[in-house]
Design a protein around this motif. Structure first.
Motif, PDB file in Angstrom:
ATOM      1  N   GLU A 276       0.836  -1.197   0.000  1.00 25.13           N
ATOM      2  CA  GLU A 276       0.000   0.000   0.000  1.00 25.13           C
ATOM      3  C   GLU A 276       0.868   1.243   0.000  1.00 25.13           C
ATOM      4  OE1 GLU A 276      -3.151   0.020  -0.485  1.00 25.13           O
ATOM      5  OE2 GLU A 276      -3.259  -2.167  -0.479  1.00 25.13           O
ATOM      6  N   GLN A 277       0.264   2.368  -0.403  1.00 26.95           N
ATOM      7  CA  GLN A 277       1.018   3.602  -0.583  1.00 26.95           C
ATOM      8  C   GLN A 277       1.644   4.102   0.707  1.00 26.95           C
ATOM      9  OE1 GLN A 277       0.413   6.991   0.323  1.00 26.95           O
ATOM     10  NE2 GLN A 277       1.996   7.818  -0.993  1.00 26.95           N
ATOM     11  N   ASP A 278       0.983   3.875   1.855  1.00 27.20           N
ATOM     12  CA  ASP A 278       1.490   4.408   3.111  1.00 27.20           C
ATOM     13  C   ASP A 278       2.487   3.474   3.800  1.00 27.20           C
ATOM     14  OD1 ASP A 278      -0.351   2.477   3.600  1.00 27.20           O
ATOM     15  OD2 ASP A 278      -1.381   3.533   5.221  1.00 27.20           O
ATOM     16  N   LEU A 323      14.206   4.144  -5.289  1.00 29.13           N
ATOM     17  CA  LEU A 323      14.468   2.822  -5.853  1.00 29.13           C
ATOM     18  C   LEU A 323      13.312   2.348  -6.724  1.00 29.13           C
ATOM     19  CD1 LEU A 323      16.120   1.007  -2.802  1.00 29.13           C
ATOM     20  CD2 LEU A 323      17.246   1.952  -4.828  1.00 29.13           C
ATOM     21  N   LEU A 324      12.072   2.573  -6.251  1.00 28.04           N
ATOM     22  CA  LEU A 324      10.921   2.154  -7.043  1.00 28.04           C
ATOM     23  C   LEU A 324      10.794   2.988  -8.311  1.00 28.04           C
ATOM     24  CD1 LEU A 324       8.169   1.475  -4.345  1.00 28.04           C
ATOM     25  CD2 LEU A 324       9.584  -0.171  -5.559  1.00 28.04           C
ATOM     26  N   LEU A 325      11.057   4.292  -8.217  1.00 28.37           N
ATOM     27  CA  LEU A 325      10.987   5.139  -9.407  1.00 28.37           C
ATOM     28  C   LEU A 325      12.063   4.743 -10.419  1.00 28.37           C
ATOM     29  CD1 LEU A 325      10.259   8.615  -7.764  1.00 28.37           C
ATOM     30  CD2 LEU A 325       8.701   7.236  -9.149  1.00 28.37           C
ATOM     31  N   ARG A 326      13.227   4.353  -9.920  1.00 25.29           N
ATOM     32  CA  ARG A 326      14.266   3.888 -10.834  1.00 25.29           C
ATOM     33  C   ARG A 326      13.821   2.593 -11.518  1.00 25.29           C
ATOM     34  NH1 ARG A 326      20.761   3.067  -9.783  1.00 25.29           N
ATOM     35  NH2 ARG A 326      21.166   1.893 -11.703  1.00 25.29           N
ATOM     36  N   GLU A 327      13.191   1.701 -10.775  1.00 23.56           N
ATOM     37  CA  GLU A 327      12.701   0.454 -11.377  1.00 23.56           C
ATOM     38  C   GLU A 327      11.638   0.752 -12.417  1.00 23.56           C
ATOM     39  OE1 GLU A 327      10.921  -3.901  -9.985  1.00 23.56           O
ATOM     40  OE2 GLU A 327      11.481  -2.381  -8.489  1.00 23.56           O
ATOM     41  N   LEU A 328      10.776   1.733 -12.163  1.00 20.10           N
ATOM     42  CA  LEU A 328       9.762   2.129 -13.141  1.00 20.10           C
ATOM     43  C   LEU A 328      10.423   2.592 -14.437  1.00 20.10           C
ATOM     44  CD1 LEU A 328       6.587   4.205 -12.562  1.00 20.10           C
ATOM     45  CD2 LEU A 328       8.292   5.104 -14.125  1.00 20.10           C
ATOM     46  N   LEU A 403       1.400   3.223  -6.423  1.00 26.14           N
ATOM     47  CA  LEU A 403       1.969   3.526  -5.113  1.00 26.14           C
ATOM     48  C   LEU A 403       2.356   5.003  -4.988  1.00 26.14           C
ATOM     49  CD1 LEU A 403       4.216   0.378  -4.538  1.00 26.14           C
ATOM     50  CD2 LEU A 403       2.004   0.888  -3.508  1.00 26.14           C
ATOM     51  N   HIS A 404       2.615   5.643  -6.103  1.00 28.13           N
ATOM     52  CA  HIS A 404       2.980   7.069  -6.085  1.00 28.13           C
ATOM     53  C   HIS A 404       1.800   7.960  -6.456  1.00 28.13           C
ATOM     54  CE1 HIS A 404       7.011   5.265  -6.143  1.00 28.13           C
ATOM     55  NE2 HIS A 404       7.454   6.429  -5.682  1.00 28.13           N
ATOM     56  N   GLN A 405       0.603   7.375  -6.520  1.00 26.08           N
ATOM     57  CA  GLN A 405      -0.608   8.121  -6.869  1.00 26.08           C
ATOM     58  C   GLN A 405      -0.408   8.884  -8.175  1.00 26.08           C
ATOM     59  OE1 GLN A 405      -1.359  10.485  -3.337  1.00 26.08           O
ATOM     60  NE2 GLN A 405      -2.372   8.798  -2.307  1.00 26.08           N
ATOM     61  N   ALA A 406       0.198   8.225  -9.132  1.00 22.31           N
ATOM     62  CA  ALA A 406       0.476   8.825 -10.436  1.00 22.31           C
ATOM     63  C   ALA A 406      -0.468   8.240 -11.483  1.00 22.31           C
ATOM     64  CB  ALA A 406       1.935   8.581 -10.834  1.00 22.31           C
ATOM     65  N   GLU A 407      -0.600   8.948 -12.580  1.00 26.99           N
ATOM     66  CA  GLU A 407      -1.474   8.531 -13.676  1.00 26.99           C
ATOM     67  C   GLU A 407      -0.622   7.999 -14.829  1.00 26.99           C
ATOM     68  OE1 GLU A 407      -4.985  10.427 -16.555  1.00 26.99           O
ATOM     69  OE2 GLU A 407      -3.819  11.706 -15.194  1.00 26.99           O
ATOM     70  N   VAL A 408      -1.012   6.849 -15.378  1.00 26.93           N
ATOM     71  CA  VAL A 408      -0.294   6.223 -16.495  1.00 26.93           C
ATOM     72  C   VAL A 408      -1.183   6.273 -17.730  1.00 26.93           C
ATOM     73  CG1 VAL A 408       0.859   4.148 -17.331  1.00 26.93           C
ATOM     74  CG2 VAL A 408       0.898   4.695 -14.892  1.00 26.93           C
ATOM     75  N   MET A 409      -0.626   6.758 -18.837  1.00 25.09           N
ATOM     76  CA  MET A 409      -1.368   6.851 -20.099  1.00 25.09           C
ATOM     77  C   MET A 409      -0.537   6.235 -21.221  1.00 25.09           C
ATOM     78  SD  MET A 409      -2.750  10.752 -19.632  1.00 25.09           S
ATOM     79  CE  MET A 409      -1.209  11.243 -18.835  1.00 25.09           C
ATOM     80  N   PHE A 410      -1.192   5.420 -22.057  1.00 25.03           N
ATOM     81  CA  PHE A 410      -0.551   4.777 -23.198  1.00 25.03           C
ATOM     82  C   PHE A 410      -1.101   5.392 -24.485  1.00 25.03           C
ATOM     83  CE2 PHE A 410      -0.691   1.490 -19.848  1.00 25.03           C
ATOM     84  CZ  PHE A 410       0.672   1.280 -19.691  1.00 25.03           C
ATOM     85  N   GLY A 411      -0.215   5.533 -25.454  1.00 27.20           N
ATOM     86  CA  GLY A 411      -0.638   6.082 -26.737  1.00 27.20           C
ATOM     87  C   GLY A 411       0.409   5.798 -27.805  1.00 27.20           C
ATOM     88  N   ARG A 412       0.262   6.454 -28.949  1.00 35.35           N
ATOM     89  CA  ARG A 412       1.210   6.301 -30.055  1.00 35.35           C
ATOM     90  C   ARG A 412       2.143   7.493 -30.067  1.00 35.35           C
ATOM     91  NH1 ARG A 412      -0.021   2.274 -33.535  1.00 35.35           N
ATOM     92  NH2 ARG A 412       1.370   3.168 -35.114  1.00 35.35           N
ATOM     93  N   SER A 413       3.416   7.231 -30.299  1.00 33.44           N
ATOM     94  CA  SER A 413       4.398   8.308 -30.357  1.00 33.44           C
ATOM     95  C   SER A 413       4.320   9.024 -31.708  1.00 33.44           C
ATOM     96  CB  SER A 413       5.812   7.744 -30.140  1.00 33.44           C
ATOM     97  OG  SER A 413       6.202   6.950 -31.257  1.00 33.44           O
ATOM     98  N   SER A 414       5.041  10.113 -31.811  1.00 31.84           N
ATOM     99  CA  SER A 414       5.033  10.879 -33.069  1.00 31.84           C
ATOM    100  C   SER A 414       5.673  10.118 -34.218  1.00 31.84           C
ATOM    101  CB  SER A 414       5.766  12.215 -32.855  1.00 31.84           C
ATOM    102  OG  SER A 414       7.118  11.985 -32.446  1.00 31.84           O
ATOM    103  N   GLU A 415       6.452   9.067 -33.917  1.00 34.26           N
ATOM    104  CA  GLU A 415       7.097   8.270 -34.973  1.00 34.26           C
ATOM    105  C   GLU A 415       6.428   6.909 -35.138  1.00 34.26           C
ATOM    106  OE1 GLU A 415      11.313   8.088 -34.604  1.00 34.26           O
ATOM    107  OE2 GLU A 415      11.534  10.227 -34.188  1.00 34.26           O
ATOM    108  N   GLY A 416       5.208   6.778 -34.610  1.00 35.01           N
ATOM    109  CA  GLY A 416       4.429   5.561 -34.833  1.00 35.01           C
ATOM    110  C   GLY A 416       4.624   4.472 -33.811  1.00 35.01           C
ATOM    111  N   GLY A 417       5.551   4.633 -32.882  1.00 37.47           N
ATOM    112  CA  GLY A 417       5.776   3.614 -31.866  1.00 37.47           C
ATOM    113  C   GLY A 417       4.877   3.805 -30.650  1.00 37.47           C
ATOM    114  N   LEU A 418       5.296   3.247 -29.524  1.00 39.83           N
ATOM    115  CA  LEU A 418       4.535   3.338 -28.272  1.00 39.83           C
ATOM    116  C   LEU A 418       4.991   4.549 -27.465  1.00 39.83           C
ATOM    117  CD1 LEU A 418       2.487   2.049 -26.277  1.00 39.83           C
ATOM    118  CD2 LEU A 418       4.423   0.796 -25.283  1.00 39.83           C
ATOM    119  N   SER A 419       4.044   5.205 -26.849  1.00 43.33           N
ATOM    120  CA  SER A 419       4.332   6.335 -25.961  1.00 43.33           C
ATOM    121  C   SER A 419       3.700   6.036 -24.601  1.00 43.33           C
ATOM    122  CB  SER A 419       3.767   7.639 -26.522  1.00 43.33           C
ATOM    123  OG  SER A 419       3.933   8.693 -25.583  1.00 43.33           O
TER     124      SER A 419
END
Length: 432
Positions: A276-278, A323-328, A403-419
């Motif tokens: 958990e976050q806390d 450490l967790l942010l580095r793993e991310l 755990l960091h109360q952050a938002e994750v968004m997936f999309g297409r990059s400007s060169e057609g790959g994953l963003s």
């Protein structure tokens, strides 16, 4: 306590009654004072003296004197009593006389322009006996009332707590595997909010355990394949030793590395899913420094594939675990470098947008179809064309972001790959 309070009220009432009787006696004596041969006199008939001297079990004394202190009737010992002051014409007082504790009144009057004082004192034996009788007569019904009230309270508490005891027994009889809901309709209205909360907790535990069992099953399935491949390669090598031992060792190394990578990601995922976050340690983290430290491990891999690895970073401080942010970040870069073909482009940007830090990893790889973007980040989810991954990298990214109360968004990059874009809350002290 009720009897004591009643006793105090009775004592006050009896004292007032005795005071009124004393004042009546003093007023009667004051009316009997007369002027005789130039002096004051108080003459009482023998019968009146007898009645005044004895009042049931109490003894009564009286006295009369003028303003110069000259006694003209009664007991001289009463002359020492306090006399009325100011506008008062009488004063009551408790005194100790030779007959015992007494209650006395001193009355101030006037006769032919001369001030006189009349005092009457009576022992308090009768008053005390009266209040004691009242106290003991009240004590029994009060005690009986207390016993009845306690019995009713105990009976009511036991009857009121019987549903709680029944609920406790029902929960204790359950096995650890039984996480079904508790019937709320059988409980009284006061307990239904508690049972509802327990049911919600049971549902969360059931979902958590189901996810845990599903994770174990998926992990066993994922580990079985590379281990079987590794075993087969070794067995073939033992039965038919190849001429090119180096090629066999390279195959074994690749399979071992894949298995080791899978095991590490499984351990990371198992640890993160039940955190958990806390719980984890956190503090101010300069995210740009974490990105630089994590990127050092991918420079060699990017050079092997002739990838253009680009970083656009601005200083940005967040609250989290370094450490967790580095793993991310390492999972994002590993995913981008792994799936971007040779001579491709991978770029990572870190920007501060108001009160938020935006971290984005983009690549020029094959990308992900629009229909599959919503399923990215689920454990063990892989595209049909993906043969090298294990489906845990983006799932680990999601868990660390949670755990960091952050938002994750997936999309297409400007060169057609994953963003992959992650938005974290920035600390107020962050530099822009």
């Amino acid at each position: 306590m009720g009897a004591v309070v009643a006793y105090l009220f009775a004592l006050r009432a009896a004292t007032d009654a005795y005071d009124l009787g004393l004042l009546d006696d003093a007023l009667d004596l004051d009316k009997q004072v007369s002027l005789h041969q130039g002096g004051l006199a108080l003459e009482l008939p023998p019968a009146a003296r007898q009645m005044l001297a004895s009042n049931n079990e109490d003894r009564v004394r009286y006295a009369a004197w003028d303003e110069q202190g000259r006694m003209f009737s009664g007991d001289a010992g009463l002359k020492q009593l306090d006399i009325p002051q100011g506008e008062e014409n009488h004063v009551f007082q408790d005194v100790q006389l030779q007959d015992g504790a007494s209650r006395a009144v001193v009355l101030r009057g006037s006769l032919y322009g001369r001030t006189i004082f009349v005092a009457v004192a009576q022992t308090v034996h009768g008053r005390n006996r009266l209040t004691r009788n009242i106290f003991f007569k009240l004590l029994f019904p009060e005690a009986l009332l207390a016993v009845v009230a306690m019995s009713i309270v105990l009976l009511g508490v036991r009857r009121g707590l019987s549903p709680v005891n029944a609920l406790s027994e029902e929960i204790l009889k359950r096995s650890p595997q039984d996480l079904s809901r508790i019937d709320e309709n059988r409980a009284p209205a006061e307990l239904q909010p508690i049972i509802h909360g327990v049911n919600e907790l049971l549902e969360k535990l059931s979902a958590s355990f189901a996810g845990h069992r599903r994770f174990i099953a998926d992990a066993a399935h994922q580990l079985r394949t590379p281990l079987a491949v590794l075993g087969s390669q070794i067995e073939v090598g033992l039965q038919q030793p190849p001429q090119n031992v180096r090629a066999l060792l390279q195959q074994l190394l690749a399979t071992t590395n894949r298995t080791s990578h899978l095991a590490n990601q499984l351990l990371s995922m198992a640890r993160l899913e039940h955190t958990e976050q806390d719980v984890f340690t956190h503090g101010p983290v300069e995210l740009s420094e974490v990105v630089r430290a994590a990127a050092a491990d991918f420079i060699g891999r990017a050079a092997d594939k002739n990838l253009d690895l680009e970083f656009r970073l601005v200083p940005c401080t967040v609250q989290g675990n370094a450490l967790l942010l580095r793993e991310l970040i390492m999972n994002l870069l590993d995913n981008a470098v792994r799936y971007t073909p040779e001579d491709g482009h991978v770029w990572l940007t870190l920007e501060q947008e108001g009160k938020q830090c935006a971290l984005a990893v983009n690549d020029s790889g094959p990308g992900v179809p629009e229909s599959a973007l919503t399923t990215l980040g689920k454990p063990f989810h892989r595209l049909a064309s993906d043969e090298s991954g294990c489906g845990l990298g983006l799932a680990i990214v999601r868990e660390i972001a949670r755990l960091h109360q952050a938002e994750v968004m997936f999309g297409r990059s400007s060169e057609g790959g994953l963003s992959v874009r992650i938005v974290l809350n920035a600390l107020p002290t962050s530099r822009t």
